[in-house]
Design a protein around this motif. Sequence first.
Motif, PDB file in Angstrom:
ATOM      1  N   ARG A 135       3.422  15.171 -14.455  1.00 25.03           N
ATOM      2  CA  ARG A 135       3.454  14.794 -13.117  1.00 25.03           C
ATOM      3  C   ARG A 135       4.649  13.743 -12.924  1.00 25.03           C
ATOM      4  N   GLN A 136       5.436  14.015 -11.904  1.00 22.74           N
ATOM      5  CA  GLN A 136       6.604  13.201 -11.387  1.00 22.74           C
ATOM      6  C   GLN A 136       6.582  12.760 -10.184  1.00 22.74           C
ATOM      7  N   VAL A 137       6.793  11.202  -9.855  1.00 22.87           N
ATOM      8  CA  VAL A 137       6.734  10.315  -8.520  1.00 22.87           C
ATOM      9  C   VAL A 137       7.923   9.861  -8.563  1.00 22.87           C
ATOM     10  N   ASN A 138       8.486  10.031  -7.400  1.00 24.50           N
ATOM     11  CA  ASN A 138       9.932   9.297  -6.969  1.00 24.50           C
ATOM     12  C   ASN A 138       9.893   8.561  -5.721  1.00 24.50           C
ATOM     13  N   LEU A 139      10.149   7.410  -5.666  1.00 23.77           N
ATOM     14  CA  LEU A 139       9.821   6.488  -4.588  1.00 23.77           C
ATOM     15  C   LEU A 139      11.046   5.354  -4.346  1.00 23.77           C
ATOM     16  N   GLN A 173       0.832  -1.142   0.008  1.00 28.21           N
ATOM     17  CA  GLN A 173      -0.104   0.169  -0.155  1.00 28.21           C
ATOM     18  C   GLN A 173       1.219   1.285  -0.032  1.00 28.21           C
ATOM     19  N   ALA A 174       2.018   1.241   0.932  1.00 30.93           N
ATOM     20  CA  ALA A 174       2.938   2.455   1.024  1.00 30.93           C
ATOM     21  C   ALA A 174       3.600   2.862  -0.427  1.00 30.93           C
ATOM     22  N   ALA A 175       3.642   1.637  -1.225  1.00 30.33           N
ATOM     23  CA  ALA A 175       4.383   1.739  -2.647  1.00 30.33           C
ATOM     24  C   ALA A 175       3.669   2.595  -3.554  1.00 30.33           C
ATOM     25  N   LEU A 176       2.200   2.640  -3.276  1.00 27.25           N
ATOM     26  CA  LEU A 176       1.647   3.519  -4.094  1.00 27.25           C
ATOM     27  C   LEU A 176       1.820   5.116  -4.264  1.00 27.25           C
ATOM     28  N   GLY A 177       2.711   5.527  -3.319  1.00 20.75           N
ATOM     29  CA  GLY A 177       3.192   6.724  -3.219  1.00 20.75           C
ATOM     30  C   GLY A 177       2.148   7.809  -2.993  1.00 20.75           C
ATOM     31  N   PRO A 178       2.541   9.155  -3.130  1.00 24.18           N
ATOM     32  CA  PRO A 178       1.730  10.243  -2.510  1.00 24.18           C
ATOM     33  C   PRO A 178       0.352  10.531  -3.214  1.00 24.18           C
ATOM     34  N   ASP A 179       0.181   9.842  -4.410  1.00 19.96           N
ATOM     35  CA  ASP A 179      -1.178  10.035  -5.152  1.00 19.96           C
ATOM     36  C   ASP A 179      -1.946   8.638  -4.912  1.00 19.96           C
ATOM     37  N   ALA A 180      -1.707   7.980  -3.792  1.00 27.02           N
ATOM     38  CA  ALA A 180      -2.485   6.707  -3.675  1.00 27.02           C
ATOM     39  C   ALA A 180      -3.897   6.847  -3.404  1.00 27.02           C
ATOM     40  N   ALA A 181      -4.435   8.005  -2.623  1.00 32.89           N
ATOM     41  CA  ALA A 181      -5.697   8.131  -2.659  1.00 32.89           C
ATOM     42  C   ALA A 181      -6.361   8.012  -4.061  1.00 32.89           C
ATOM     43  N   ALA A 182      -6.006   8.760  -4.984  1.00 28.89           N
ATOM     44  CA  ALA A 182      -6.533   8.697  -6.185  1.00 28.89           C
ATOM     45  C   ALA A 182      -6.857   7.193  -6.728  1.00 28.89           C
ATOM     46  N   CYS A 183      -6.114   6.336  -6.699  1.00 30.78           N
ATOM     47  CA  CYS A 183      -5.834   4.792  -6.987  1.00 30.78           C
ATOM     48  C   CYS A 183      -6.979   4.195  -6.033  1.00 30.78           C
ATOM     49  N   LEU A 200      -2.324   3.918 -12.503  1.00 27.06           N
ATOM     50  CA  LEU A 200      -1.629   2.897 -11.569  1.00 27.06           C
ATOM     51  C   LEU A 200      -0.512   2.218 -12.554  1.00 27.06           C
ATOM     52  N   VAL A 201       0.983   2.414 -12.285  1.00 27.72           N
ATOM     53  CA  VAL A 201       1.761   2.132 -12.929  1.00 27.72           C
ATOM     54  C   VAL A 201       2.313   0.906 -12.232  1.00 27.72           C
ATOM     55  N   ASN A 202       2.497  -0.386 -12.745  1.00 29.05           N
ATOM     56  CA  ASN A 202       2.699  -1.419 -12.117  1.00 29.05           C
ATOM     57  C   ASN A 202       4.222  -1.824 -12.848  1.00 29.05           C
ATOM     58  N   VAL A 203       5.096  -1.667 -12.051  1.00 24.79           N
ATOM     59  CA  VAL A 203       6.756  -1.737 -12.332  1.00 24.79           C
ATOM     60  C   VAL A 203       7.367  -3.128 -12.069  1.00 24.79           C
ATOM     61  N   ASN A 204       7.771  -3.817 -13.021  1.00 32.33           N
ATOM     62  CA  ASN A 204       8.246  -5.158 -12.911  1.00 32.33           C
ATOM     63  C   ASN A 204       9.630  -5.325 -13.728  1.00 32.33           C
ATOM     64  N   GLY A 205      10.354  -6.356 -13.179  1.00 30.80           N
ATOM     65  CA  GLY A 205      11.627  -6.810 -13.751  1.00 30.80           C
ATOM     66  C   GLY A 205      12.873  -6.088 -13.227  1.00 30.80           C
ATOM     67  N   MET A 208       5.813  -3.344  -8.301  1.00 29.13           N
ATOM     68  CA  MET A 208       5.683  -2.399  -7.523  1.00 29.13           C
ATOM     69  C   MET A 208       4.631  -1.229  -8.230  1.00 29.13           C
ATOM     70  N   PRO A 209       3.563  -1.121  -7.459  1.00 32.58           N
ATOM     71  CA  PRO A 209       2.299  -0.547  -8.055  1.00 32.58           C
ATOM     72  C   PRO A 209       2.566   1.131  -7.595  1.00 32.58           C
ATOM     73  N   ILE A 210       2.731   2.054  -8.381  1.00 29.63           N
ATOM     74  CA  ILE A 210       2.530   3.482  -8.281  1.00 29.63           C
ATOM     75  C   ILE A 210       1.675   4.371  -8.766  1.00 29.63           C
ATOM     76  N   CYS A 211       0.774   4.897  -7.836  1.00 32.73           N
ATOM     77  CA  CYS A 211      -0.199   5.712  -8.556  1.00 32.73           C
ATOM     78  C   CYS A 211       0.162   7.108  -8.687  1.00 32.73           C
ATOM     79  N   VAL A 212      -0.359   7.633  -9.815  1.00 35.43           N
ATOM     80  CA  VAL A 212       0.256   8.942 -10.313  1.00 35.43           C
ATOM     81  C   VAL A 212      -1.272   9.599 -10.758  1.00 35.43           C
ATOM     82  N   SER A 213      -1.503  10.651 -10.160  1.00 38.60           N
ATOM     83  CA  SER A 213      -2.793  11.348 -10.570  1.00 38.60           C
ATOM     84  C   SER A 213      -2.370  12.074 -11.775  1.00 38.60           C
ATOM     85  N   VAL A 214      -3.508  12.265 -12.612  1.00 38.33           N
ATOM     86  CA  VAL A 214      -3.100  13.013 -14.004  1.00 38.33           C
ATOM     87  C   VAL A 214      -4.125  14.469 -13.814  1.00 38.33           C
ATOM     88  N   PRO A 215      -4.377  15.433 -14.482  1.00 35.10           N
ATOM     89  CA  PRO A 215      -5.145  16.642 -14.140  1.00 35.10           C
ATOM     90  C   PRO A 215      -6.378  16.477 -14.822  1.00 35.10           C
TER      91      PRO A 215
END
Length: 167
Positions: A76-80, A24-34, A43-48, A88-95
């Motif tokens: 938008r940029q998210v660093n984790l 859940q924490a890996a979702l990042g600062p925009d997690a609430a949107a996802c 919702l960017v699912n990073v693998n490999g 690694m799931p990362i949520c990024v909100s878009v306008p």
Amino acid sequence: MLKLTAKVGGLVAILLAAQSGAAQAALGPDAAACRSGSGPAILVNVNGFKARSGNIRVNVYGGDPAKFLERGQYVRQVNLPVTRGGVMPICVSVPRAGRYAVAVRHDVTGNGRDWGDGGGFSRNPHLSLTNLRPRYETVAFNVGEGVQGVNVVLNYRFGLSIRPVTS
């Protein structure tokens, strides 16, 4: 259990079911949107991953294809920090709903930039030493009002080739 849904072609699909607090924490600062499913968000699912160290940077580009991959021209940029295992799931909100492209960079050592770092793009285009920057049209996808899932497989340099770890 955390469940996220997205409207994909009019169908509702489950994008993520994670039980651990770490996931859940890996979702990042925009997690609430996802988590809310309301978006618009990606919702960017990073693998490999080559190594479970360093940092992940997700840049989302949209609007003007001419600005794709230009320094500072992302929407938008998210660093984790990299998580310990799995996708690694990362949520990024878009306008707003629209057409976007995702670029992911894995800074393996956390020192900025070196040849051992990896990266990838939405829609996972083929990369090579002579083609590290795909065209916007090749990697762009549509985002609606909800949460759009996108999988990104990381690529790394192996000798004179660029490829995923598992290839």
